[in-house]
Each structure stands twice: as structure tokens, then as C-alpha cells.
Design an enzyme around this catalytic site. Structure first.
Site, mmCIF file in Angstrom:
data_model
loop_
_atom_site.group_PDB
_atom_site.id
_atom_site.type_symbol
_atom_site.label_atom_id
_atom_site.label_comp_id
_atom_site.label_asym_id
_atom_site.label_seq_id
_atom_site.Cartn_x
_atom_site.Cartn_y
_atom_site.Cartn_z
ATOM 1 N N ASN A 4 -4.824 1.449 -1.441
ATOM 2 C CA ASN A 4 -5.454 0.278 -1.872
ATOM 3 C C ASN A 4 -6.093 -0.018 -3.275
ATOM 4 O O ASN A 4 -6.560 -0.920 -3.035
ATOM 5 C CB ASN A 4 -6.284 -0.386 -0.502
ATOM 6 C CG ASN A 4 -7.303 0.568 -0.211
ATOM 7 O OD1 ASN A 4 -8.266 1.296 -0.985
ATOM 8 N ND2 ASN A 4 -8.304 -0.154 0.336
ATOM 9 N N TYR A 56 -10.591 -12.147 9.306
ATOM 10 C CA TYR A 56 -11.154 -12.885 9.655
ATOM 11 C C TYR A 56 -10.805 -13.405 8.195
ATOM 12 O O TYR A 56 -10.395 -13.891 8.295
ATOM 13 C CB TYR A 56 -12.797 -12.305 8.847
ATOM 14 C CG TYR A 56 -13.564 -12.406 7.457
ATOM 15 C CD1 TYR A 56 -14.330 -13.032 7.273
ATOM 16 C CD2 TYR A 56 -13.298 -10.347 7.097
ATOM 17 C CE1 TYR A 56 -14.284 -13.265 5.360
ATOM 18 C CE2 TYR A 56 -13.190 -10.847 5.703
ATOM 19 C CZ TYR A 56 -13.614 -12.389 5.127
ATOM 20 O OH TYR A 56 -13.953 -11.593 3.214
ATOM 21 N N LYS A 99 0.977 -1.212 -0.078
ATOM 22 C CA LYS A 99 0.002 -0.296 -0.185
ATOM 23 C C LYS A 99 0.854 1.499 0.231
ATOM 24 O O LYS A 99 0.198 2.114 -0.580
ATOM 25 C CB LYS A 99 -0.387 -0.145 1.023
ATOM 26 C CG LYS A 99 -2.019 -0.895 0.947
ATOM 27 C CD LYS A 99 -3.074 -0.543 2.171
ATOM 28 C CE LYS A 99 -4.585 -1.325 1.989
ATOM 29 N NZ LYS A 99 -5.238 -2.030 3.058
ATOM 30 N N ASP A 106 -10.219 2.484 2.688
ATOM 31 C CA ASP A 106 -9.727 1.661 3.782
ATOM 32 C C ASP A 106 -10.369 2.819 4.848
ATOM 33 O O ASP A 106 -11.501 2.791 5.985
ATOM 34 C CB ASP A 106 -8.604 1.653 4.835
ATOM 35 C CG ASP A 106 -7.709 0.729 3.228
ATOM 36 O OD1 ASP A 106 -8.379 -0.469 3.809
ATOM 37 O OD2 ASP A 106 -6.300 -0.129 3.187
ATOM 38 N N GLY A 125 -14.354 -8.321 10.181
ATOM 39 C CA GLY A 125 -14.135 -8.387 8.566
ATOM 40 C C GLY A 125 -14.690 -8.413 7.273
ATOM 41 O O GLY A 125 -14.391 -7.207 6.573
ATOM 42 N N ALA A 148 -3.811 0.522 6.141
ATOM 43 C CA ALA A 148 -4.984 0.526 6.424
ATOM 44 C C ALA A 148 -5.420 0.730 7.704
ATOM 45 O O ALA A 148 -5.847 1.435 7.422
ATOM 46 C CB ALA A 148 -5.504 -1.125 6.693
ATOM 47 N N GLY A 182 -2.321 -1.493 14.706
ATOM 48 C CA GLY A 182 -1.381 -1.202 13.290
ATOM 49 C C GLY A 182 -1.457 0.000 12.780
ATOM 50 O O GLY A 182 -2.091 -0.076 12.336
#
Length: 500
Positions: free
Chosen positions: A305, A430, A284, A320, A451, A348, A344
Site C-alpha cells: 500500500n 469509517y 494492492k 497496513d 478506521g 489490507a 476480509g
């Protein structure tokens, strides 16, 4: 006009005696390759009774000279019972073998660098019904070579594709370059050498349409072959009647992939051109640095993305940011004034943090590695806390944007004992099973968005960016996607998928 290719499934184990499982597992296949080295010499009459297509016999030549006579006898037997017998160009094209196998029943296979045209031409001097040429793909650009070969030869008896994850996309496009057959496995979603499963080939990729696709779209990442996005997008194209195809492109290097694929001469010769890409981890940031963008968050978060080809060239965007806000909004959750923690600091996470900040959230970035955390802090001007020191005690919204949880044995990404039951959890990860974070948050009584709900929004927005049309509702329903929340439970897509 594109002619429908034959799909050849590979049988590597002895089927059940009643044949019911064989019929079910070969649904959609036109040919069945029987690996006799693994299955033994199955009764061809029994096979014909339970499979209506053509039969291919494959038995590698033994390594020892003492076993060669037995091997040759089995080959002679197969000629009488099977439609095709596979022969290796690396040792099988000798007089006694060629005398045993008539030209009309030969499928000659050769593996090596696909730019060695003189060797390929030498193989094709031996008459056969089909020739299969394969090479190894160390990178996504290596998958161009088999397509180039097919276009250059312009024959309807040549099959060519690249092995490996990076070569997967060449298998799909090879049928539009003239390959009469495409090979699939039975059970694995994608095998170790990059072969798709038969069910996925039939489900995700539209190989039965009469016209070849004109517009290509894809998802670039590493890893990416488990993505559910091709199924969603391709179903949308079918519903709208668009001449388009969406492909997964496994690429370790974004720069190399882009340089060789986006403007490929071979694809233009095939009447195709890439018009859009979904970009996922770890590319990304690289994608954001390549192209101009009309989206402020792409520049602010240094993350992209989605790439689309417009009148003025390629442009970078991100879905995102909007996806997390829409999912929270659909669930009736107000962001303004809330304490939000984003775990994170990859592309994203940074994009979502910027969007949540813009919506009035009091955002803190959390990351295991300090280097990336400090980068996010510098780019966004937001506070950063190392994961080891993070407590969710005061967090009202927690967004999880790391890969942790893809494996069901992974622990939750932080100490859940510090989490309040009044908190909202957004987990981007997920799979076919509930992630550990979602399971524990559910147990604590938290509101949860997983997700699958995020993917539904991502897919719809990227589809519209790439095509200018909305993703048909029936396409989402046919693939298992439904947007938003249903009776408090996240709706979603069965099976693992990459969040774009």
C-alpha cells in the site's frame, strides 16, 4: 516562478436574497461563473455587491433556431454587465455573435480529444481573453494530454484539463503547467464530471504558494476521490515548507496508470516527478507484484500500500501491518495468545493478518468469497472460514477489513449476536457517520478502534516513508487527525477517507 491561478466557482442556483450564503460559499474564489440557464439573468449589481471577484456569464446556445434571437439578446446584455462571456467553439464563433462580444470579454470553450492540435489551433485564431480546452478522461493516463497541451503552447491565456474522475488530478496540475484559471463547484466534494468543490480546492491543495511543487506524491485507487489523505499530506508539506504536492489518482487499471504516469515526460518538462504513492483497493496486489520490497509482509501477503522512489528505484512497502498493531498497542490491548479473526481477505486484511500472526495472535481468516479466502490461506498458511459459517463467539479480537459499512444502510458484516462484550473490534471503514459495526459493538460494550484511528497511523507512517520526515503534529491537528485513542474514543478525521 508559479503565478497564483484564479479560482472560478460555478453558481448553478439562485442565491438567497440577503447574499450572506453567496459570500460564505464563494470564500476563496476569484471568479464566479453564473450558469444563466439555471439561475436566470441575475442582477449584476447585486452580484457585484456580494462577490468581489470577476463575473463570468455562461448561457448555452438553444437547440432551436426560434430561440436564438432571444439568446443573442441575452448575450448582448451580459456583455454590458459581466467581465467575461463564455462562448462555445462548437457553433458560437459566427459573425453576429463575435460582433456582439468584444475579444477582451470572450472565454472560448472547446471540448474534444486534446491531441487534435490542428482543431485547437483553429479555435485560437479567434481572438479571446481566455481559451478553455477540455477532454474526457477514460483512464488516469488520459489526464496527461491537457498537461502536454499546456506545456507545448506555453501561453498564459489557455486553460486545459480532463473531465471525469480519472481526470481530476489534471485539474490540479494544470495550474502549474500554465492554466490561469481552475474551475470548482460549490457543494459536492467532487462533481460527476470530476470538478472539485471550492472548499476542498482551498482546503486540500496548496494553490497559493509562489513556487511550483518539485516532488509529487499520490494515492492510486478506484474509487479514491473521496480520500482525506491529500489534506493530511499537503498540510504536512506546508508546515515543513516542502515543495511537494499530494494528489488523488482515480485509476481502474494499475498497470496502465503506472506505465503512463510514474515516469511521465510531460511532468519532467514541468520540473516535477512522482516520488511516492499510497496504493488502495483494488490495486494492492498488482502493486506488490511490480516491485522489489525490503518488507517481508509485502511478499508474504502479496499486498503493498506504499511505493517509494529510492536511489535504486521503486520499492514496495505496507503500512497496513504496523497500523493495526500500533492501534491495538496504544489502546493497551495485547495480541499474543489471543484468538483473532480478520474479516476480509484483500490486501489490507492479509497484511494485517500476517502482522497479527507475527505478534503471537491465533489468527483465522474470514471472507465472503471462497476464492480469495483460499488464496489468503495459501499465502499465509492460516485457517480460513467462509463468512456464511463464521461465528464470533470465541473471537477476542475481530478486525474488519472489507468495504461493508461505507454506506450507513449497510448491515454489520457478521451476526453480532455471537459477539462477546469482552471482544475488541477494529473496523477499518469509517465515514462522516459511525459505521453499523462500530455502533453495534459500542452498544454491546466492546472496546472499539475505528478506521479514523487506523488512518492516523497510516498517514503518519506513509508521510515518513515518502519524505523521510515525520508528519508534523500541528499538520495532523489542523486536518482533524489525532493518533490513537482519547478517553476511550477513537480520534479521527471528519468526513470520508480511504484507508491506505
Amino acid at each position: 516562478m508559479h503565478q497564483k491561478p484564479g479560482i472560478a466557482a460555478c453558481l448553478c442556483e439562485v442565491p438567497g436574497a440577503d447574499g450572506a450564503d453567496l459570500k460564505e460559499r464563494t470564500s476563496g474564489a476569484d471568479w464566479l461563473t453564473v450558469r444563466a440557464d439555471r439561475c436566470g439573468d441575475l442582477d449584476p449589481d447585486w452580484l457585484a455587491a456580494h462577490f468581489e471577484g470577476g463575473l463570468i456569464y455562461a448561457l448555452p446556445r438553444p437547440e432551436t433556431a426560434g430561440e436564438r434571437q432571444t439568446w443573442l439578446e441575452r448575450i448582448r446584455w451580459a456583455v454590458r454587465c459581466y467581465d467575461l462571456v463564455e462562448l462555445s467553439a462548437h457553433g458560437d464563433l459566427v459573425p453576429d455573435v463575435l460582433d456582439a462580444v468584444p475579444a477582451g470579454k470572450r472565454m472560448i470553450s472547446w471540448h474534444g480529444p486534446l491531441d487534435q492540435r490542428s482543431k485547437i489551433e483553429e479555435v485560437m485564431r479567434t481572438e479571446a481573453r481566455f481559451y478553455r480546452f477540455t477532454g474526457d478522461a477514460g483512464c488516469a493516463a488520459d489526464a496527461i494530454a491537457p498537461l502536454d497541451l499546456l506545456v507545448a503552447l506555453g501561453r498564459d491565456d489557455v486553460i486545459a484539463y480532463a473531465h471525469g474522475a480519472a481526470g481530476f488530478w489534471s485539474r490540479i496540475l494544470s495550474v502549474y503547467a500554465g492554466s490561469p484559471l481552475i474551475f470548482a463547484e460549490f457543494d459536492d466534494e467532487v462533481s460527476a464530471h470530476g470538478a472539485p468543490s471550492l472548499s476542498r480546492l482551498v482546503r486540500d491543495f496548496d494553490l497559493v504558494r509562489a513556487d511550483r511543487p518539485r516532488d509529487l506524491h499520490g494515492i492510486i485507487g478506484c474509487p479514491v476521490l473521496h480520500s482525506g489523505s491529500p489534506r493530511v499530506h499537503n498540510e504536512g508539506y506546508r508546515t515543513l515548507g516542502r515543495k511537494a504536492l499530494y494528489l488523488p489518482i482515480h485509476a481502474a487499471s494499475f498497470d496502465e496508470c503506472w506505465r503512463e504516469i510514474a515516469g511521465s515526460r510531460v511532468l519532467e518538462q514541468m520540473g516535477m516527478r512522482f516520488k511516492g504513492f499510497t496504493v488502495v483497493s483494488p490495486h494492492k496486489e498488482a502493486a506488490a507484484s511490480h516491485f522489489p520490497s525490503r518488507c517481508a509482509i509485502v511478499g508474504k501477503a502479496s499486498s503493498c500500500n506504499a511505493l517509494t522512489l529510492g536511489a535504486n528505484g521503486w520499492e514496495a512497502a505496507t503500512t497496513d501491518a504496523d497500523s493495526v498493531l500500533q492501534c491495538l498497542g496504544d489502546a493497551g490491548i495485547v495480541v499474543a495468545g489471543k484468538k483473532v479473526c480478520v474479516i476480509g481477505c484483500g490486501g489490507a486484511g492479509r497484511s494485517m493478518a500476517a502482522a497479527l500472526q507475527g505478534a503471537g495472535g491465533r489468527v483465522t481468516m474470514v471472507n465472503r468469497g471462497k476464492r480469495r479466502g483460499r488464496l489468503a490461506q495459501h499465502l499465509l498458511g492460516l485457517p480460513f472460514v467462509p463468512l456464511a459459517a463464521f461465528s464470533a463467539e470465541d473471537a477476542e479480537i475481530v478486525v474488519h477489513a472489507t468495504p461493508l459499512g461505507r454506506d450507513p444502510d449497510d448491515p454489520p458484516p457478521f451476526d453480532m449476536a455471537t459477539l462477546s462484550p469482552d471482544s475488541v473490534i477494529v473496523d477499518l471503514v469509517y465515514g462522516s457517520r459511525t459505521t453499523p459495526l462500530v455502533a453495534e459493538a459500542d452498544r454491546l460494550g466492546c472496546d472499539v478502534i475505528d478506521g479514523k484511528a487506523v488512518l492516523a497511523v497510516q498517514a503518519a507512517r506513509q508521510f515518513e516513508l515518502m519524505t523521510g520526515e515525520k508528519l508534523p503534529t500541528e499538520a495532523g491537528m489542523n486536518t482533524g487527525i489525532r493518533s490513537g485513542m482519547c478517553d476511550g474514543e477513537p480520534a479521527g478525521l471528519a468526513g470520508a477517507a480511504v484507508i491506505g
